[in-house]
Structures are given as structure tokens and as C-alpha cells.
Enzyme design. Structure first.
Site, PDB file in Angstrom:
ATOM      1  N   ASP A  78       0.831  -1.205   0.000  1.00  0.00           N
ATOM      2  CA  ASP A  78       0.000   0.000   0.000  1.00  0.00           C
ATOM      3  C   ASP A  78       0.864   1.253   0.000  1.00  0.00           C
ATOM      4  OD1 ASP A  78       0.735  -0.765   2.692  1.00  0.00           O
ATOM      5  OD2 ASP A  78      -0.624   0.783   3.439  1.00  0.00           O
ATOM      6  N   GLU A 138       0.143  -1.224   5.695  1.00  0.00           N
ATOM      7  CA  GLU A 138       1.239  -0.792   6.564  1.00  0.00           C
ATOM      8  C   GLU A 138       1.111   0.690   6.890  1.00  0.00           C
ATOM      9  OE1 GLU A 138       5.158   0.965   7.586  1.00  0.00           O
ATOM     10  OE2 GLU A 138       3.884   1.389   5.869  1.00  0.00           O
TER      11      GLU A 138
END
Length: 377
Positions: A78, A138
């Protein structure tokens, strides 16, 4: 394919944390499957109900008999959002020996380097198990990595290289990351008659002042690897009241702290709760709650770790420490000696014009290849 070509494909996929990341995972899974690694997909739904997918790709010699993974290469898929005015955010652009694009630095560059290293590694001849781990979410709290730990999706890991932009300097220690919300309550009333109410904002101000003193107290626990060398504390958000002429009935503020290794993440909570009790002793009506939202401990891998030594030798740089949050604590929870390492500079991550130097990207792929041979061949 080389690292630059892989990175171009990865940057072209919009994988900001609010979106599903399946396209990135499918792309990586297809690559590793051609290399004869064994990809396993793990899915979960985030707090908004968006499905997220994570990849654990194991080398051919990995088994399900409980044998520890010798080396894990870990990257998050991400990215943070980007300004719509950055029209080339999803198109890898080369300029001045740099590659620009969202995620190029944090951390699709590392993933591209890891996939490149795997493509050149003698995977069929490895003697010890190797894993590529690609996570989700994350950037919003290491949620995906925590999910892998909680669901026992992976057994124990001996060594882990956690991808983050460190300019190819191995980072063997990291501060924790913690977050809490404090709610202070008062009694609403007409501001012309303050005796009829109790201002939650003024009460919150008294507690914030004590939080500042607690932050000073924590500076006594120093860890010289960091700059600054102590636990930092921040009151990042504060909100209270309903109108200028109403005594505030409620006030909320956030507490963020980053504990140094050797100091429990709960130490700050205990000290703030102590101050809350002291305020209650002074004011029987003082009403306040503290809700811990995130409590990620710090991490420190010994300087004599074989992985630390190997990355120092390969990079030519001494091991250091980072103050930003990483997935190293989750890898430690799996038993790993974890080192944060990757191409790019954290100071250019998360901003318009994020980039990774081409030379660092290529060197990272070469160094990761050396780590695969050193620990698994």
C-alpha cells in the site's frame, strides 16, 4: 525483467491504503509462480469492509513441517494518497538518474528489487527456506502484518529484511509507535455564569500541561542510536466545545508517542494515568478517559546478528536506527532478527515527486541477492 521494468508496472497500479490491493498481489504472485515459488494468498477485510490481500511466497524447499523460514523479504504494497495535481503519480518517470512515482520510494522500489533478486537466485538449489512476504495496510497501522501474526499464517522466521527507504543503510533498531485518545468531560452552561458549569477544555489544558512534564520525564531513558535519543511525545489533535458562548462539555485530544528500545510502550500510559489520578485528587469532578488505539513496541536487533553483519558488509554502511514505524516488530513477533533496509530516502517518501535513485534500486537488488545466497543457498 529488471527492477526498473518491474517498478514501472507496480507504480502503474493505484494501491493507496483505502483501495483493494489485489492487483499488486496478483502481479507479484504471477512473477514468483514463474520462478517456481509457491504463492499463498491471505485475505481480510479492513475496518471499512474493503478486502485486502497479502502474499506469502515460499521457496521450493520450504515445507509445512514447522521448519523455520531462514530469510524473509518483507515489503508493503500500500501507499499513501497522492495529490490529483501530480498527474504522473501512477506513471514511472525517469529524470536525472531518478525514478519518480507514488510508491517508487515507499516501498514498491524495495519490492521490485526483491522480485529482481529472486529472479536471479538459484531457488531450486536453496538448502534453507526463503519467503517473500507482501503485506497490506502498513501505512495505516501495519494492520496487514499484524493480521498475519494473529492468524498464524506463517510459522517462525529466523531473519527478516523489512523493506523501507533507508538509502541502503541497514537499520537494526526502531522506535515503537503508539497512539491514544483522551476524552475529558465537563458540564455545559452559559459562559456568562462559569460557576454553573465546568470547562472540559480548561481541564484538558491542565492535563496537557502535565503530559508535557511526562515527556520531559521520559527523556531520562536515553538510547544513543536515535536522534532525538529519547521517547518523543506529541499532542497532534485537539477538539472541544460547541460554541464560543457555551462552557465546553467535552474535549478530546490525541496522544502519540514513539518509545525507544528498552522502554515499554505502556510506560507512557502509566505516567499519564498517574497524572490523571493526581488531577482527580485535586478536583473530585475531574472526568477523563484514556483509550489506547495502537501500542507497537520498539525493536532492536543485536549488533552481532549475522544479518546485521552481512548487510553492513554488503552495503558498506554501519547499522543505524529509524524513528518511523515499520513492520519489524511484527517480524520479531515471529521470532525474527529483523533489519530495516531498502532503496530511497524516507525524507522524500509521502510527498509529491517521490522518487528512488536508479543506482540504489539496482544495488538493492544485488544486495538482496547476496542475502539469499548467504542465508539460504
Amino acid at each position: 525483467m529488471n527492477a526498473k521494468e518491474i517498478l514501472a508496472d507496480l507504480v502503474g497500479i493505484n494501491s493507496v491504503s483505502a483501495r483493494p490491493n489485489r492487483q499488486v498481489i496478483d502481479y507479484a504472485a504471477a512473477l514468483v509462480e514463474r520462478l517456481r515459488l509457491h504463492p499463498r494468498l491471505h485475505t481480510y477485510k479492513d475496518a471499512r469492509g474493503v478486502e485486502k490481500t497479502q502474499l506469502i511466497a515460499l521457496s521450493p524447499n520450504a515445507t509445512d513441517n514447522g521448519e523455520a523460514i531462514e530469510l524473509a523479504l518483507v515489503g508493503h504494497t500500500d501507499t499513501v494518497p497522492f495529490d490529483p495535481a501530480w498527474t504522473d503519480a501512477l506513471k514511472l518517470t525517469e529524470r536525472d538518474a531518478r525514478l519518480y512515482g507514488r510508491g517508487a520510494c515507499d516501498t514498491k522500489g524495495f519490492i521490485a528489487a526483491a522480485l529482481t533478486a529472486l529472479s536471479h537466485a538459484p531457488l531450486a538449489d536453496l538448502r534453507r527456506p526463503l519467503a517473500l512476504i507482501l503485506t497490506a495496510d502498513e501505512e495505516v497501522g501495519c494492520i496487514g502484518a499484524k493480521h498475519l501474526v494473529e492468524t498464524k499464517a506463517l510459522g517462525s522466521v529466523r531473519y527478516a529484511v523489512v523493506g523501507e527507504p533507508t538509502r541502503l543503510q541497514p537499520m537494526r533498531a526502531g522506535k515503537g509507535y503508539c497512539l491514544a485518545e483522551v476524552t475529558v468531560r465537563g458540564r455545559e452552561g452559559h459562559s456568562a455564569y462559569p460557576a454553573l458549569g465546568a470547562s472540559a477544555i480548561l481541564r484538558a489544558a491542565r492535563l496537557v500541561t502535565r503530559v508535557e512534564a511526562v515527556a520531559e520525564e521520559l527523556k531520562a531513558d536515553e538510547h544513543r542510536m536515535f536522534d532525538p535519543p529519547y521517547t518523543t511525545v506529541n499532542v497532534g489533535l485537539i477538539n472541544g466545545g460547541t460554541a464560543k458562548n457555551i462552557i465546553a462539555g467535552e474535549c478530546r485530544f490525541t496522544l502519540e508517542w514513539r518509545p525507544v528500545p528498552g522502554q515499554s510502550a505502556r510506560r507512557f500510559v502509566e505516567l499519564v494515568e498517574r497524572e490523571m489520578e493526581l488531577l482527580r485528587a485535586e478536583d473530585a469532578d475531574f472526568a477523563c478517559t484514556l483509550d489506547v488505539l495502537r501500542l507497537d513496541e520498539s525493536v532492536e536487533t543485536p549488533a552481532e546478528s549475522a544479518l546485521v553483519r552481512a548487510l553492513e558488509a554488503a552495503s558498506g554502511l554501519p547499522a543505524g536506527a529509524v524513528a518511523f514505524g515499520t513492520e519489524a516488530p511484527e517480524m520479531r513477533a515471529l521470532g525474527a532478527e529483523a533489519v530495516v533496509f531498502g532503496p530511497g530516502d524516507i525524507r522524500v517518501a509521502h510527498r509529491t515527486g517521490e522518487y528512488v535513485p536508479i543506482e540504489e534500486l539496482e544495488r538493492c537488488a544485488a544486495i538482496l541477492g547476496q542475502m539469499i545466497e548467504r542465508f539460504c543457498a
